[in-house]
Design a protein around this motif. Structure first.
Motif, PDB file in Angstrom:
ATOM      1  N   GLN A   1       5.374  -0.040   3.771  1.00  0.00           N
ATOM      2  CA  GLN A   1       6.177  -1.248   3.647  1.00  0.00           C
ATOM      3  C   GLN A   1       7.483  -0.919   2.932  1.00  0.00           C
ATOM      4  O   GLN A   1       7.488  -0.626   1.745  1.00  0.00           O
TER       5      GLN A   1
ATOM      6  N   HIS B   1       5.430   0.648  -7.895  1.00  0.00           N
ATOM      7  CA  HIS B   1       6.546   0.083  -7.137  1.00  0.00           C
ATOM      8  C   HIS B   1       5.953  -0.900  -6.127  1.00  0.00           C
ATOM      9  O   HIS B   1       5.235  -0.480  -5.214  1.00  0.00           O
ATOM     10  N   CYS B   2       6.239  -2.172  -6.316  1.00  0.00           N
ATOM     11  CA  CYS B   2       5.593  -3.195  -5.488  1.00  0.00           C
ATOM     12  C   CYS B   2       6.555  -3.720  -4.426  1.00  0.00           C
ATOM     13  O   CYS B   2       7.750  -3.843  -4.680  1.00  0.00           O
ATOM     14  N   PRO B   3       6.020  -4.075  -3.268  1.00  0.00           N
ATOM     15  CA  PRO B   3       6.852  -4.823  -2.321  1.00  0.00           C
ATOM     16  C   PRO B   3       7.202  -6.176  -2.959  1.00  0.00           C
ATOM     17  O   PRO B   3       6.374  -6.745  -3.670  1.00  0.00           O
TER      18      PRO B   3
ATOM     19  N   LEU C   1       4.817  -8.991  -2.762  1.00  0.00           N
ATOM     20  CA  LEU C   1       3.507  -8.789  -3.380  1.00  0.00           C
ATOM     21  C   LEU C   1       3.578  -8.788  -4.912  1.00  0.00           C
ATOM     22  O   LEU C   1       2.561  -8.810  -5.587  1.00  0.00           O
ATOM     23  N   TYR C   2       4.787  -8.760  -5.433  1.00  0.00           N
ATOM     24  CA  TYR C   2       4.979  -8.511  -6.859  1.00  0.00           C
ATOM     25  C   TYR C   2       4.206  -9.517  -7.734  1.00  0.00           C
ATOM     26  O   TYR C   2       3.477  -9.127  -8.645  1.00  0.00           O
TER      27      TYR C   2
ATOM     28  N   GLU D   1     -10.289  -5.142  -3.337  1.00  0.00           N
ATOM     29  CA  GLU D   1      -9.280  -4.090  -3.317  1.00  0.00           C
ATOM     30  C   GLU D   1      -7.953  -4.688  -2.852  1.00  0.00           C
ATOM     31  O   GLU D   1      -7.929  -5.511  -1.942  1.00  0.00           O
ATOM     32  N   LEU D   2      -6.896  -4.268  -3.497  1.00  0.00           N
ATOM     33  CA  LEU D   2      -5.561  -4.663  -3.053  1.00  0.00           C
ATOM     34  C   LEU D   2      -4.773  -3.364  -2.901  1.00  0.00           C
ATOM     35  O   LEU D   2      -4.638  -2.607  -3.858  1.00  0.00           O
ATOM     36  N   ARG D   3      -4.296  -3.123  -1.695  1.00  0.00           N
ATOM     37  CA  ARG D   3      -3.694  -1.823  -1.437  1.00  0.00           C
ATOM     38  C   ARG D   3      -2.386  -1.986  -0.685  1.00  0.00           C
ATOM     39  O   ARG D   3      -2.255  -2.876   0.149  1.00  0.00           O
ATOM     40  N   TRP D   4      -1.428  -1.168  -1.027  1.00  0.00           N
ATOM     41  CA  TRP D   4      -0.197  -1.123  -0.227  1.00  0.00           C
ATOM     42  C   TRP D   4       0.363   0.286  -0.239  1.00  0.00           C
ATOM     43  O   TRP D   4       0.035   1.074  -1.117  1.00  0.00           O
ATOM     44  N   GLU D   5       1.118   0.542   0.795  1.00  0.00           N
ATOM     45  CA  GLU D   5       1.806   1.835   0.861  1.00  0.00           C
ATOM     46  C   GLU D   5       3.297   1.575   0.845  1.00  0.00           C
ATOM     47  O   GLU D   5       3.779   0.635   1.475  1.00  0.00           O
ATOM     48  N   THR D   6       3.998   2.412   0.135  1.00  0.00           N
ATOM     49  CA  THR D   6       5.434   2.205   0.044  1.00  0.00           C
ATOM     50  C   THR D   6       6.147   3.537  -0.151  1.00  0.00           C
ATOM     51  O   THR D   6       5.499   4.550  -0.393  1.00  0.00           O
TER      52      THR D   6
ATOM     53  N   GLN E   1       1.689 -11.392  -7.079  1.00  0.00           N
ATOM     54  CA  GLN E   1       0.231 -11.258  -6.955  1.00  0.00           C
ATOM     55  C   GLN E   1      -0.268 -10.059  -7.773  1.00  0.00           C
ATOM     56  O   GLN E   1      -1.308 -10.142  -8.440  1.00  0.00           O
TER      57      GLN E   1
ATOM     58  N   TRP F   1      14.076  -2.445   1.025  1.00  0.00           N
ATOM     59  CA  TRP F   1      13.939  -2.964  -0.338  1.00  0.00           C
ATOM     60  C   TRP F   1      13.665  -1.895  -1.377  1.00  0.00           C
ATOM     61  O   TRP F   1      13.769  -2.147  -2.570  1.00  0.00           O
TER      62      TRP F   1
ATOM     63  N   ALA G   1       2.099   1.717   8.325  1.00  0.00           N
ATOM     64  CA  ALA G   1       1.537   1.129   7.098  1.00  0.00           C
ATOM     65  C   ALA G   1       2.443   1.274   5.884  1.00  0.00           C
ATOM     66  O   ALA G   1       2.055   0.941   4.792  1.00  0.00           O
TER      67      ALA G   1
END
Lengths: 351, 234
Positions: A307, B207-209, B212-213, B42-47, B215, A324, A305
């Motif tokens: 990215q 910090h966005c992928p 996705l930035y 909800e908008l979620r991401w992991e980085t 959005q 990136w 999960a």
């Protein structure tokens, strides 16, 4: 190659700057014009005054020492001091040099910057002292410093030789004679680093700001570790003369920031140039061009999960992962891949 | 077609910034988006955030160290002046400056080494945009382990400072900001980073992928329309 050259120049400049900053002469000599008669009156004569009758009784031994070490007169005192450790009579020094030495004691003349307390300091290989240094060195045994006397005209001179310059109180101008060169070398290295040319701003590449900061920190760290033995040893010559005794260990540790610099060069050299027909991948030693027609698909990968990469699936079956995190200019790459219909859905989850 | 209020150029409805002058296309000039854009549940991401190679991390670290060093130097100078008298105030101040400067340079180098060696220059985070606001969670196992070790070691060795540091770090492993508290938003499209600020400081950096930035930008502008927007497309 440019990124490697940039860092080699930066590191070399910083190493040179550190060398000049902490470079010391092998031997330092302190000199002063003596006033032995005045010294006799001020310090010696009082010791031999006959005790008053009502003074407390002294042990018999002290009066014996006093009676047998009493020079008796200023002239005999001067003779006693000058003959205790004389320099060869055939040596001579210019009268103008002795005059400058005398002026320095009064707070003026060309040697003022070399004075600390009552001594004026010189490097042993400076003219006209190189002739004095040789007999002084001969009289050195295991002592940290030794003094000797000579008379030039009507002036009595005392010389002290310091084979370990850092044990003397010599001012910075004498102890570190090359220090003024350190800043120009460091600034020159920084200027070359900055002026060597940079990739285009629109290219996809790692953010150059933190890389530049880390370059300077790593090059500075390497120079510091390289030069630290020069600072810790009694003199530069002593540090270089006995590398196994300490410097080699510091120099080995200094390789770590050098390795970091190589890694940063690799990072800075990496980049992607987006052209209308292809993606041009640039690395430290080579460039690879991948036409858009060779790309089957592009997708953001989601291992665990997290990215952190965009993966290009080539028609040949090869997969290229583009990290990136920390890169700049990726929006143009993403837009281009979208325009060609290559990019799959984003790596986020909505609910 | 959206018309830029700065230069009058017509822009695609998908654009956040004017294609001609780079100005932010204000939400009032995007009525279609205000009306149709619904905030997802909800908008979620992991980085993974780079640490030593992230300009924001370096800037924030340098800012904290400089502020702390200046505070210590100020206090130290006053104490040195009071203790040493006014015989050589400049010499006293220079001594304090040199000692504190060396200590903080050492701390800075130590922090860099921790970022590079202990964390491997990566710090995993999970960022969630939800109807109430933005949530930022540290996902680093090493970080959690270090925090808990510090707490336990502080307890066992009776060192409240160590335990406090661990507790402090643990409580900061999750942070959030409500939409209504956001006063300024600074966009860094070149790096796909968005800084959310209250009235005086940066509270969160997202910090966005890159996929996705845009959005995330639209969502933030929709959810915090009162916030002042800063930054242009590079």
């Amino acid at each position: 190659m440019r990124e490697l050259l940039r860092r080699v120049l930066l590191t070399a400049g910083f190493l040179a700057a550190a060398w000049y900053f902490w470079y010391t002469p092998a031997t330092i000599i302190g000199a002063r014009v003596l006033d032995l008669e005045g010294e006799y009156q001020a310090r010696v004569a009082r010791r031999y005054v006959t005790p008053q009758s009502n003074a407390p009784a002294k042990p018999a031994g002290s009066s014996f020492v006093r009676n047998h070490s009493n020079p008796g007169s200023p002239q005999r005192y001067r003779q006693h001091v000058l003959e205790s450790r004389p320099l060869p009579h055939e040596l001579s020094l210019p009268a103008s040099w002795v005059k400058s030495l005398q002026d320095a004691a009064m707070g003026n003349g060309p040697f003022v910057g070399r004075r600390h307390r009552n001594l004026v300091y010189f490097s042993a290989d400076e003219a006209p002292l190189e002739a004095v240094a040789s007999p002084l060195r001969k009289s050195l045994g295991l002592t940290g410093f030794v003094n000797a006397y000579m008379t030039v005209g009507t002036h009595d001179l005392e010389f002290l030789i310091f084979p370990e310059p850092r044990s003397s109180d010599a001012p910075s101008a004498v102890m570190y004679p090359q220090r003024a060169l350190a800043i120009p070398w460091a600034l020159g290295a920084l200027a070359l680093y900055a002026l060597l040319g940079w990739p285009a701003r629109k290219d996809v590449r790692y953010d150059p700001v933190p890389v530049a900061v880390l370059d300077v920190v790593a090059a500075g760290g390497a120079a510091f570790l390289w030069a630290l033995p020069l600072r810790l040893a009694p003199s530069t010559a002593a540090a270089i003369g006995d590398p196994i005794g300490g410097p080699v260990w510091f120099w080995t540790i200094a390789l770590l920031p050098v390795l970091a610099l190589l890694s940063l060069a690799r990072r800075e050299a990496y980049g992607i140039v987006v052209t209308p027909e292809a993606l041009r991948f640039r690395s430290l030693f080579r460039t690879r061009i991948i036409p858009f027609t060779d790309i089957q698909a592009a997708a953001t990968e989601t291992p665990d999960a997290i990215q952190s990469t965009i993966t290009l699936q080539l028609r040949s079956g090869e997969k290229l992962r583009l990290p990136w995190a920390g890169m700049q200019g990726l929006l143009s790459l993403v837009d281009t891949l979208r325009r060609y219909g290559l990019l799959h859905a984003g790596p986020f989850s909505t609910s | 077609m959206l018309r830029c209020e700065e230069c009058g150029t017509g822009n695609s409805p998908a654009n956040l910034y004017c294609a001609s002058c780079g100005a932010i296309l204000d939400p009032p000039s995007r009525p279609d988006m205000r009306a149709t854009q619904r905030f997802p549940a909800e908008l979620r991401w992991e980085t993974e955030i780079p640490l030593a190679t992230d300009r924001f991390m370096l800037y924030d670290t340098a800012k904290v160290l400089l502020f702390s060093a200046m505070t210590v130097i100020s206090v130290g100078s006053v104490i040195a002046l009071l203790m040493g008298g006014a015989s050589a105030p400049l010499a006293e101040w220079l001594l304090v400056f040199r000692i504190v400067g060396l200590v903080f340079v050492g701390i800075g180098v130590a922090l860099l080494l921790v970022m590079l060696i202990f964390f491997g220059n990566r710090f995993p985070v999970r960022i969630t945009l939800e109807p109430r606001g933005v949530r930022w969670e540290a996902r680093s196992r090493r970080g959690k382990w270090a925090n808990r070790t510090a707490i336990v070691a502080g307890l066992l060795t009776a060192k409240p400072g160590l335990m406090g540091a661990g507790l402090l770090a643990e409580t900061r492993s999750t942070e959030g900001m409500r939409w209504k508290d956001i006063r300024r938003v600074r966009f860094h499209p070149q790096l796909c980073v968005i800084s959310l600020m209250n009235s005086w400081r940066v509270v969160l950096r997202l910090h966005c992928p890159p996929t996705l930035y845009h959005q995330v930008c639209i969502l933030i502008r929709t959810a915090a329309p009162h916030a002042r927007l800063e930054g242009v497309v590079a």
